[in-house]
Design an enzyme around this catalytic site. Structure first.
Site, PDB file in Angstrom:
ATOM      1  N   PRO A  93     -11.086  23.613  15.705  1.00 14.28           N
ATOM      2  CA  PRO A  93     -11.095  22.463  14.799  1.00 14.28           C
ATOM      3  C   PRO A  93     -12.319  21.576  15.006  1.00 14.28           C
ATOM      4  O   PRO A  93     -12.635  20.737  14.153  1.00 14.28           O
ATOM      5  CB  PRO A  93      -9.793  21.716  15.141  1.00 14.28           C
ATOM      6  CG  PRO A  93      -9.418  22.188  16.496  1.00 14.28           C
ATOM      7  CD  PRO A  93      -9.905  23.594  16.600  1.00 14.28           C
ATOM      8  N   GLU A 120      -3.991  24.544  24.274  1.00 18.39           N
ATOM      9  CA  GLU A 120      -4.719  23.301  24.012  1.00 18.39           C
ATOM     10  C   GLU A 120      -6.213  23.514  23.814  1.00 18.39           C
ATOM     11  O   GLU A 120      -6.955  22.570  23.643  1.00 18.39           O
ATOM     12  CB  GLU A 120      -4.501  22.313  25.174  1.00 18.39           C
ATOM     13  CG  GLU A 120      -3.108  21.718  25.208  1.00 18.39           C
ATOM     14  CD  GLU A 120      -2.797  20.910  23.961  1.00 18.39           C
ATOM     15  OE1 GLU A 120      -3.605  20.066  23.573  1.00 18.39           O
ATOM     16  OE2 GLU A 120      -1.726  21.151  23.356  1.00 18.39           O
ATOM     17  N   ASP A 173     -17.383  33.391  -8.607  1.00 18.02           N
ATOM     18  CA  ASP A 173     -16.310  32.710  -7.886  1.00 18.02           C
ATOM     19  C   ASP A 173     -16.596  31.220  -7.771  1.00 18.02           C
ATOM     20  O   ASP A 173     -17.758  30.793  -7.763  1.00 18.02           O
ATOM     21  CB  ASP A 173     -16.161  33.269  -6.466  1.00 18.02           C
ATOM     22  CG  ASP A 173     -15.455  34.617  -6.443  1.00 18.02           C
ATOM     23  OD1 ASP A 173     -14.816  34.960  -7.449  1.00 18.02           O
ATOM     24  OD2 ASP A 173     -15.541  35.302  -5.410  1.00 18.02           O
TER      25      ASP A 173
END
Length: 249
Positions: A93, A120, A173
C-alpha cells in the site's frame, strides 16, 4: 513474457489464472507463469516466514531470509533472462499507484516478478535490496499482495501482442490514452424506446471515430474530470472540451 509470483498462497491464483484471457495467453505461450512459495526456503519444522517486530507493536512481520532466498531461486531459474529485462515488484500500500501507464511500462519487460506479502508487512531490508519498486493498486489495505498481483498481471497481459482477439482492443480501453472509453452499443438497434446513435450506422468511419473521441472526452469530463489534467489531448480535443465547458456555464 515470464511471470513469477512469490506467494504463501499460490492456490489463490488458480481461479483467475485458470480462465479467460490469462489462460488463453498461457496456453498460447505468450505468458509463462511460475509460483514460488517462501515457506520452501525456511529451515524450521513449522516453516515460519514471519516474526514479531523489533521495537514492539502488534502483528507479525515477514522475515528477510525466506524472501531473499525465494527471489534468488527465481533469478537462478530464469538466468537466461538479462537482469535489465527483469522487473521485481513488491505489492505494498506504500507503493506507487498502479495506472494504465504503469501497465504499458511493465509490459515492455521480458520477466515480471511479484512479491506478495501478508501479516503487517515486510522486513524493510526486503524492499531496500531485492525489488526494483513497490506498487499499490489503491489507497486501502488488503490481507495480502495476491489480489493486487492478479490485477496487475491481468492489466499487463492485455498490453502484450496476441493476447486480445483484436489488435485495436487495448488502445480503445479506458485509461489507455488517459481518457475513459466511449459508449458502446450492440443489437437491438432500438430497445424499450432507447435508440443507438445514428452516426454508428452511417458507414462513415471518419465520422464514427470523431464521435467516439468526442464522447470519450465528454464522459471523462462528466465522470473523471481529474483525468483531463494529464490526458493526451490534441488541439481539436481541447476546442471540443472548451465547447462543453461553455455549455455547462
Amino acid at each position: 513474457m515470464r511471470i513469477d509470483i512469490i506467494t504463501l498462497f499460490p492456490e489463490m491464483f488458480s481461479g483467475v489464472f485458470g480462465d479467460s484471457i490469462i489462460k488463453r495467453a498461457a496456453d498460447n505461450g505468450i505468458l509463462d507463469i511460475h509460483f514460488t512459495n517462501p515457506r520452501d526456503f525456511t529451515d524450521d519444522k513449522h516453516h515460519h516466514v514471519d516474526d514479531t517486530p523489533f521495537g514492539g507493536g502488534s502483528g507479525m512481520v515477514m522475515m528477510p531470509d525466506p524472501a531473499f532466498r525465494a527471489m534468488e531461486s527465481v533469478e537462478k531459474d530464469s538466468e537466461d533472462i538479462d537482469s535489465s529485462e527483469r522487473h521485481r515488484v513488491l505489492l505494498s500500500p506504500a507503493g506507487v499507484p498502479f495506472t494504465q501507464k504503469k501497465a504499458i511500462e511493465l509490459a515492455r519487460y521480458r520477466q515480471l516478478v511479484f512479491l506478495c506479502g501478508h501479516y503487517e508487512g515486510f522486513d524493510h531490508r526486503i524492499e531496500e535490496n531485492i525489488v526494483d519498486e513497490a506498487i499499490s493498486i489503491g489507497d486501502y489495505v488488503l490481507t495480502g499482495g495476491e489480489l493486487p498481483a492478479m490485477v496487475i498481471v491481468d492489466a499487463v497481459s492485455r498490453m502484450l501482442p496476441g493476447v486480445l482477439g483484436s489488435p485495436d482492443s487495448a488502445p480503445t480501453d479506458s485509461f489507455y490514452d488517459g481518457l475513459l472509453e466511449f459508449p458502446q452499443y450492440t443489437r437491438p438497434r432500438e430497445y424499450r424506446g432507447m435508440c443507438v446513435p445514428e452516426v454508428l450506422f452511417s458507414g462513415d468511419h471518419a465520422r464514427i471515430r470523431e464521435w467516439r473521441r468526442r464522447e470519450s472526452i465528454r464522459r471523462t469530463k462528466e465522470l473523471r474530470p481529474d483525468l483531463l489534467e494529464s490526458a493526451e489531448l490534441t488541439a481539436k480535443d481541447r476546442l471540443f472540451l472548451e465547447e462543453i465547458e461553455t455549455k455547462d456555464h
